[in-house]
Design a protein around this motif. Structure first.
Motif: not given
Length: 130
Positions: A18-19, A22-27, A60-61, A90-92
Motif C-alpha cells: 500500500l505504501t 500510494v507513494a508512487h502515485t503521489l510522486f 509510513n514504513i 489504521l495504516i490506510i
C-alpha cells in the motif's frame, strides 16, 4: 507456522504494498503541481518531489514497523483477520491523511505561486508602460 508469524508477514506485505503504491502515485502526479509551484523549474520540482517521496516512505514504513507488535495471544485465524484489519485500517487512514495533507500543501503553494506570478506580471506591465 503459528498465527502470529502469519499475521506479521501479512501485515508487512500489505502495508509495504500500500505504501509503495500510494507513494508512487503521489510522486508521479505531484510532480506536475511542483513544476507549476516552482514556475517551471523542473530541476527544483524533481528535487523536492524526491525529498517528499523519501519522507513519505520514512514516516509510513517507520510507523508500520513501530506498530508491528501484537501483545495479545493470537491463536486463531479469526483473530489474525481481526487484528490485521485494525492494523491495516489504521495504516490506510494514515496514508489517506498524508495524501490530503500533501494535496493541501500543494494547493496552498500553488495558490501562492499564482499570486506571486500575477504580482510579477503586473509589475512587469507597469514597468513597460512607464
Amino acid at each position: 507456522m503459528n498465527h502470529i508469524i502469519v499475521l506479521y508477514i501479512m501485515y508487512i506485505l500489505i502495508t509495504v504494498t500500500l505504501t509503495v503504491w500510494v507513494a508512487h502515485t503521489l510522486f508521479k502526479n505531484g510532480k506536475v503541481f511542483l513544476i507549476d509551484i516552482f514556475h517551471g523549474n523542473a530541476t527544483l520540482a524533481d528535487a523536492v518531489n524526491n525529498l517528499l517521496w523519501v519522507g513519505f516512505y520514512l514516516i509510513n514504513i517507520g510507523y508500520a514497523v513501530y506498530t508491528l507488535r501484537v501483545v495479545n495471544e493470537v491463536d486463531s485465524a479469526r483473530l489474525v483477520i481481526e487484528i490485521l484489519s485494525v492494523k491495516i485500517g489504521l495504516i490506510i487512514l494514515i496514508l489517506g491523511c498524508m495524501h490530503f495533507l500533501n494535496m493541501f500543501i500543494f494547493f496552498r503553494l500553488r495558490k501562492r505561486a499564482l499570486i506571486d506570478k500575477r504580482e510579477n506580471d503586473l509589475y512587469d506591465y507597469s514597468k513597460m508602460n512607464a
